[in-house]
Scaffold this active site. Sequence first.
Site, PDB file in Angstrom:
ATOM      1  CD  GLU A  49       3.064   2.840   7.807  1.00  0.00           C
ATOM      2  OE1 GLU A  49       3.574   2.324   6.802  1.00  0.00           O
ATOM      3  OE2 GLU A  49       2.660   2.164   8.772  1.00  0.00           O
ATOM      4  CG  ASP A  66      13.648  -0.513  12.901  1.00  0.00           C
ATOM      5  OD1 ASP A  66      13.514  -0.260  11.692  1.00  0.00           O
ATOM      6  OD2 ASP A  66      12.965  -1.363  13.500  1.00  0.00           O
ATOM      7  CG  LEU A 121      20.029  -6.510   7.467  1.00  0.00           C
ATOM      8  CD1 LEU A 121      19.154  -5.819   8.507  1.00  0.00           C
ATOM      9  CD2 LEU A 121      21.125  -7.318   8.146  1.00  0.00           C
ATOM     10  CB  ILE A 122      19.465  -2.878   3.076  1.00  0.00           C
ATOM     11  CG1 ILE A 122      17.965  -2.610   2.966  1.00  0.00           C
ATOM     12  CG2 ILE A 122      20.202  -2.262   1.895  1.00  0.00           C
ATOM     13  CD1 ILE A 122      17.315  -3.197   1.748  1.00  0.00           C
ATOM     14  CB  SER A 170      -0.981   0.001   1.178  1.00  0.00           C
ATOM     15  OG  SER A 170      -0.302   0.134   2.396  1.00  0.00           O
ATOM     16  CG  HIS A 188       9.360   1.423  12.465  1.00  0.00           C
ATOM     17  ND1 HIS A 188       9.705   0.088  12.342  1.00  0.00           N
ATOM     18  CD2 HIS A 188       8.927   1.580  13.733  1.00  0.00           C
ATOM     19  CE1 HIS A 188       9.491  -0.524  13.502  1.00  0.00           C
ATOM     20  NE2 HIS A 188       9.020   0.355  14.366  1.00  0.00           N
TER      21      HIS A 188
HETATM   22  C1  GRF Z   1       3.899  -0.721   6.835  1.00  0.00           C
HETATM   23  O1  GRF Z   1       3.173  -0.703   8.027  1.00  0.00           O
HETATM   24  C2  GRF Z   1       5.293  -0.208   7.085  1.00  0.00           C
HETATM   25  O2  GRF Z   1       5.370   0.723   8.122  1.00  0.00           O
HETATM   26  C3  GRF Z   1       6.043  -1.428   7.478  1.00  0.00           C
HETATM   27  O3  GRF Z   1       5.498  -2.456   6.703  1.00  0.00           O
HETATM   28  C4  GRF Z   1       4.152  -2.131   6.337  1.00  0.00           C
HETATM   29  C5  GRF Z   1       4.069  -2.237   4.849  1.00  0.00           C
HETATM   30  O4  GRF Z   1       2.750  -2.109   4.395  1.00  0.00           O
HETATM   31  N1  GRF Z   1       7.460  -1.228   7.335  1.00  0.00           N
HETATM   32  P1  GRF Z   1       2.445  -2.032   2.852  1.00  0.00           P
HETATM   33  O5  GRF Z   1       3.047  -3.292   2.204  1.00  0.00           O
HETATM   34  O6  GRF Z   1       3.106  -0.795   2.316  1.00  0.00           O
HETATM   35  O7  GRF Z   1       0.970  -1.995   2.724  1.00  0.00           O
END
Ligand code: GRF
Length: 203
Positions: free
Chosen positions: A176, A147, A89-90, A13, A106
Amino acid sequence: MLNIAVFVSGRGSNLRAIHTAIEDGRLQASITLVVTSRDRAGAAEWAEAEGIPVLSVHHVQPSEVAKVLLEALGQHQANFIALAGFLKLIPSEVVAAFRNRILNVHPALLPAFGGTGMYGHHVHEAVIASGAKVSGATVHLVDEEYDRGPIVAQRCVPVQDDDTADDLAARVLEIEHSIFPEALELFAQNRIFVRDRRVFVIK
Ligand code: GRF
């Protein structure tokens, strides 16, 4: 101009929110590559349907991942990486090659509720169990510490007394979708500089 490689593991998303922001003219960028850690992730299928090149690293040997990624990023002229729910992990070689050019989103207010095991519903369960009255989303630069990279943007949401982890996740996800493209646009406008692990936004 940002040429973004978006890394995903799941439904995507945030990938779609970045794409929408570009379409709406809120983000001066293009998505030149989607990297997925899973073959059949919803995000990868969506990207393919949009005609965006997709690279799956699902079957790549761990020792080969850095080389494969750096080759693909070069081939697609990516100059920025957005981690949108990427669960692997990158590799440090990629972090070094894209220093201060990798953002992660995050689903909590870092530096709390981050680190090993803090992903997906685990984050929201920990927030609720802590009794915290606010949570939120954090967009931060990615460095070698999980993180812990410098924070670029944060926004809060309330934690309600009767919240389930799913309720809180949905409330956080909504913000987000706005702060991640907004943070990317600050980089597109070259308005970010980093000093002593702090991010400053040029007005
Ligand atoms: C999000 O909650 C993001 O914060 C976390 O993983 C989730 C990814 O969601 N790192 P989506 O795949 O972008 O819907």
